[in-house]
Scaffold this motif. Sequence first.
Motif, mmCIF file in Angstrom:
data_model
loop_
_atom_site.group_PDB
_atom_site.id
_atom_site.type_symbol
_atom_site.label_atom_id
_atom_site.label_comp_id
_atom_site.label_asym_id
_atom_site.label_seq_id
_atom_site.Cartn_x
_atom_site.Cartn_y
_atom_site.Cartn_z
ATOM 1 N N ARG B 266 0.832 -1.206 0.000
ATOM 2 C CA ARG B 266 0.000 0.000 0.000
ATOM 3 C C ARG B 266 0.872 1.263 0.000
ATOM 4 N NH1 ARG B 266 -3.274 -0.727 5.320
ATOM 5 N NH2 ARG B 266 -1.312 -1.729 5.874
ATOM 6 N N PHE B 267 2.177 1.082 0.258
ATOM 7 C CA PHE B 267 3.015 2.267 0.452
ATOM 8 C C PHE B 267 4.226 2.304 -0.473
ATOM 9 C CE2 PHE B 267 1.062 1.212 4.514
ATOM 10 C CZ PHE B 267 0.389 2.384 4.773
ATOM 11 N N ASP B 268 4.637 3.501 -0.854
ATOM 12 C CA ASP B 268 5.942 3.711 -1.472
ATOM 13 C C ASP B 268 6.884 4.160 -0.358
ATOM 14 O OD1 ASP B 268 5.245 3.180 -4.106
ATOM 15 O OD2 ASP B 268 4.473 5.211 -4.416
ATOM 16 N N VAL B 269 7.952 3.410 -0.160
ATOM 17 C CA VAL B 269 8.912 3.782 0.871
ATOM 18 C C VAL B 269 10.255 3.987 0.202
ATOM 19 C CG1 VAL B 269 10.077 3.042 2.977
ATOM 20 C CG2 VAL B 269 7.689 2.435 2.601
ATOM 21 N N GLY B 270 10.888 5.127 0.444
ATOM 22 C CA GLY B 270 12.188 5.307 -0.173
ATOM 23 C C GLY B 270 12.761 6.687 0.007
ATOM 24 N N THR B 271 13.892 6.893 -0.622
ATOM 25 C CA THR B 271 14.640 8.135 -0.441
ATOM 26 C C THR B 271 14.457 9.067 -1.634
ATOM 27 O OG1 THR B 271 16.565 7.138 -1.475
ATOM 28 C CG2 THR B 271 16.412 6.972 0.901
ATOM 29 N N LYS B 272 13.621 8.677 -2.583
ATOM 30 C CA LYS B 272 13.429 9.535 -3.738
ATOM 31 C C LYS B 272 12.760 10.840 -3.308
ATOM 32 C CE LYS B 272 12.178 9.569 -8.477
ATOM 33 N NZ LYS B 272 11.307 10.757 -8.401
ATOM 34 N N GLY B 273 13.193 11.936 -3.905
ATOM 35 C CA GLY B 273 12.629 13.233 -3.544
ATOM 36 C C GLY B 273 13.409 13.925 -2.438
ATOM 37 N N TYR B 274 14.534 13.322 -2.026
ATOM 38 C CA TYR B 274 15.359 13.961 -0.990
ATOM 39 C C TYR B 274 16.760 14.253 -1.486
ATOM 40 C CZ TYR B 274 11.824 12.983 2.490
ATOM 41 O OH TYR B 274 10.666 12.964 3.207
ATOM 42 N N GLU B 275 16.951 14.166 -2.821
ATOM 43 C CA GLU B 275 18.299 14.355 -3.344
ATOM 44 C C GLU B 275 18.882 15.689 -2.898
ATOM 45 O OE1 GLU B 275 15.712 13.286 -4.862
ATOM 46 O OE2 GLU B 275 16.189 11.348 -5.769
ATOM 47 N N ASN B 276 18.029 16.683 -2.703
ATOM 48 C CA ASN B 276 18.524 17.977 -2.238
ATOM 49 C C ASN B 276 18.505 18.116 -0.722
ATOM 50 O OD1 ASN B 276 19.162 19.228 -4.644
ATOM 51 N ND2 ASN B 276 18.348 21.168 -3.882
ATOM 52 N N ASN B 277 18.049 17.091 -0.033
ATOM 53 C CA ASN B 277 18.029 17.111 1.434
ATOM 54 C C ASN B 277 18.896 15.977 1.959
ATOM 55 O OD1 ASN B 277 14.761 17.935 0.829
ATOM 56 N ND2 ASN B 277 16.020 19.286 2.047
ATOM 57 N N VAL B 278 20.109 15.895 1.458
ATOM 58 C CA VAL B 278 20.998 14.821 1.901
ATOM 59 C C VAL B 278 21.720 15.265 3.162
ATOM 60 C CG1 VAL B 278 23.020 13.492 1.268
ATOM 61 C CG2 VAL B 278 21.269 13.967 -0.427
ATOM 62 N N ALA B 279 21.914 14.311 4.062
ATOM 63 C CA ALA B 279 22.622 14.641 5.298
ATOM 64 C C ALA B 279 23.789 13.685 5.495
ATOM 65 C CB ALA B 279 21.671 14.572 6.485
ATOM 66 N N HIS B 280 24.730 14.096 6.330
ATOM 67 C CA HIS B 280 25.843 13.233 6.712
ATOM 68 C C HIS B 280 25.695 12.844 8.174
ATOM 69 C CE1 HIS B 280 28.133 15.235 3.327
ATOM 70 N NE2 HIS B 280 28.413 13.967 3.132
ATOM 71 N N SER B 281 25.863 11.552 8.472
ATOM 72 C CA SER B 281 26.073 11.156 9.864
ATOM 73 C C SER B 281 27.565 11.302 10.128
ATOM 74 C CB SER B 281 25.644 9.703 10.096
ATOM 75 O OG SER B 281 24.250 9.643 10.225
ATOM 76 N N THR B 282 27.887 12.022 11.185
ATOM 77 C CA THR B 282 29.287 12.413 11.381
ATOM 78 C C THR B 282 29.899 11.805 12.635
ATOM 79 O OG1 THR B 282 28.519 14.284 12.647
ATOM 80 C CG2 THR B 282 28.974 14.662 10.306
ATOM 81 N N VAL B 283 31.218 11.884 12.695
ATOM 82 C CA VAL B 283 31.933 11.790 13.970
ATOM 83 C C VAL B 283 32.751 13.067 14.063
ATOM 84 C CG1 VAL B 283 33.636 10.576 15.341
ATOM 85 C CG2 VAL B 283 32.036 9.284 13.933
ATOM 86 N N GLU B 284 32.552 13.827 15.142
ATOM 87 C CA GLU B 284 33.246 15.098 15.307
ATOM 88 C C GLU B 284 34.279 14.955 16.418
ATOM 89 O OE1 GLU B 284 29.733 17.504 15.977
ATOM 90 O OE2 GLU B 284 28.890 16.476 14.239
ATOM 91 N N PHE B 285 35.469 15.498 16.184
ATOM 92 C CA PHE B 285 36.554 15.370 17.160
ATOM 93 C C PHE B 285 36.786 16.700 17.847
ATOM 94 C CE2 PHE B 285 37.483 12.527 13.598
ATOM 95 C CZ PHE B 285 37.551 11.305 14.252
ATOM 96 N N ASN B 286 37.115 16.648 19.135
ATOM 97 C CA ASN B 286 37.530 17.859 19.826
ATOM 98 C C ASN B 286 39.051 17.931 19.737
ATOM 99 O OD1 ASN B 286 37.953 20.023 21.456
ATOM 100 N ND2 ASN B 286 36.614 19.314 23.116
ATOM 101 N N HIS B 287 39.539 18.797 18.857
ATOM 102 C CA HIS B 287 40.985 18.848 18.616
ATOM 103 C C HIS B 287 41.745 19.497 19.762
ATOM 104 C CE1 HIS B 287 40.658 17.491 14.409
ATOM 105 N NE2 HIS B 287 39.467 18.040 14.487
#
Lengths: 329, 529
Positions: B266-287
Amino acid sequence: MRLPLPPIVIYALRRLLQAVPVIILIMIGTFLLLKLAPGDTVDALVGDMGGADADFIARLRQEYGLDQPVYVQLWVYMTKLATFDFGWSFVYEQPVATVLWDRLGTTLLLMATSLSLAFTIGIALGAIAARRAYSLTDNVISTLGLVFYATPSFFLSLMMMLLFSVKLGWLPVGGIKTIAGFYTGWDHVVDVARHLVMPTAALSLIYLSFYLRLMRASVMEVADLDYVRTARAKGASESRLMIHHIMRNALLPVITLLGLQFSTVLGGSVVVETIFTLPGLGSLAYQSVVQRDMNTLMGIIFLCSIIVVVVNFLTDLLYARLDSRIELT
Amino acid sequence: MKTGLKKMSLALAGVAAMGAGAAVEAQEVKKGGTAIIHMISEQRTLNPALRASTGVYNISGKIVEPLIDRSYEGYEPVLATEWSTSEDGLAITIKLREGVNWHDGEAFACDDVAFTAMEMWKPLLNYSSALQSNLESVDCTDDHTAVFNYSKPMPLALFVAAMPDLGHPMPKHLYEGTDILNNPYNTAPVGTGPFKFVEYERGQYVMAVKNEDYWREGFPYLDRIVWRFIKDKSAAAAALEAGEVHESGFIGVSMADVERLSRDDRFDVGTKGYENNVAHSTVEFNHRNPILADVKVRQAMAHGLNIDYAIETIMRGFAEPGRGPVPKAGGMNYTDDVRMYEYDVEKAKAMLDEAGYPAGDDGIRFKLRHRPAPWGEYTQLWGEYFAQAMKEIGIDVEILTNDAPGFLNGVYRDHDFDTANGWHQFRSDPAVSTMVWLRSGQPEGTPWTNQFGWVNEEIDQMIDDAASELDPDKRAAMYHEIQRKNQEILPVMFAIEHPFISVTNKKLMNHHNTPRWNSSSWYDLWLDE
């Protein structure tokens, strides 16, 4: 010098006077406690927005008065509160009084129906179970009570939702009304009632188990007392015995519990309100903590403390009515 | 005329269906109906010229239109019809669409653009105030021509890329002479879009109705859009299944439900339509921590992370490994010619030994305090996976759980952390998004900027040069170099690149047919029921 007032009014006035410092202390304590939480509403807002520059953040803090020292903020808040001005909610961009007023109705409706259902059915079932102690009826009732008692309300809510909304399609999943339905008159009432069935059931089943278990224990205890035996010896019928002699005395601890639970009315339904997206005070309180919306949260706590004071007073009156040995002084 | 329109809409529906890759035949458009959209959190404002946030666009995008939008073919004229730049890059000229009216009946004109640009985009709008910091004035040479004057060259490509998010004009006649931040129209927006704002019932819903006077003739198809606020993700999934909600975007249900509903036809599930809303999962370091300031240590930690495993288990496959500060969706500014760190525990251990951090008797080399961002389920899980993976290579990571304000203060203001993780959105162009993670000198306490104590003058210079480079090819080459540099020395680990995920009822037609669909105007959306 004695005032020519009936003792009940003097009692009420005295209780009222005692309540004022209590409420002031609660408000100051809460304010300071909330200030201890890391971050303020601007941080929460910036978190929602996905970032902002430093000038933007500084300007917002200034606008919200958060650049002032804490004691100044507290003083400003308390002087406003003294005139019953709850301030402005920066999350909802409305006066806090309006925000609270909009939510109060839903919560009271939900809690009043749940508690009265739970209370009446609970004491009835408890009394029946006690009169037929250790019979099959008692076992069934007691087991049900235990099951309700042990089921977390979020689980119960989700399971009901799965069964009645997703599988059977009988009841709406959440909300307080059908949004684009535009119902009026009786249709609106029916619509709201349909939306409240599951949340009310989820809430009252938990409370019901409390009353049931307490009432059962209380009735069994009272039923063995001397005056019950005396009444029975004098030829009182079983129903008269139950209603006039046992129930009235057995109710005292149950009333205490009702009073206690009524005090948590405003906060007690956070989970159910959140799951069923009912716009009530419970979900508002939760949102306000997450958003660090100080004014709204303080408003809710103020309302809660007033309700606690009032309910305690009413509970005491009810004690005196049920047991004439208790005097109000 | 009528049949012509119908043919056009049929063609549109067909294109969209093909674009979606689904075997949906072009069918006749049905008009009318109410689309109901799930929102997780309430919005404090609905004015996109004051707040750049997908939560705001998800609602206001249907009511207030930008100058330029993004389609799969490129940049699409909306309220602007043409754009050009002067030779020196100091003046950008925009032709505005004629015959467009605000929802209150007033005509849309250049004055509105000039007013919004100078009073909102430049001083008040987050991200935009950096972008427009060199904007001197906006001149209206006639009612429908706006000239943006800059004191330093502004690359046209950057300006255009920023417009879909940061280019919403607001009506001057409703804002002029008022306290802009407290203007009541901020929560009851008046725009030019296909839908008109009706009401915002706090804690419950926002409603908008069809704009009969819309400039795209024959549109929109829907009568009404309702956004419902459902905080609980399980309840939102139930509402989708019960058909009470048609779409939930930005990963509005739990990952387990995403996976479950993706098997439900019954559903369309996916990432289509977010090409301009891409995000990064990060690891940030305290230098500021001397251990983490050592590039060897950061590289070893990268070798210790099994990114493919994390993508499979946490993101349920809806993601791919990150390759530095520009994601694949970054277009010509993206390159995949960068150093990658394969998962190799032994290599990681050897590198740590080499860096001078041998394992102690208890197998632990050193301890780190980690703050995971509380941005939903998968971000928390990514933080937990990071801690587990580090344990494997002998780094003891203690997780400090915190809520949103606690996290933002702990990391960005008090710098009270060793490592942190979160997700950060890429906003069309690196100059207005990911570069702030690397550029030093960000004001203390500004969330989502380089508060990591990381200073590298060479990279700073490269970032500044790229931001004002007018030649698109040279500019792209500069960003490729920055990406390569970042992947080499890892000041911030852009570990996983993921678009968001939508669950959409198949009754919605023409859904997710643009690369920023949830933020777009939905003028061609219709409901098959």
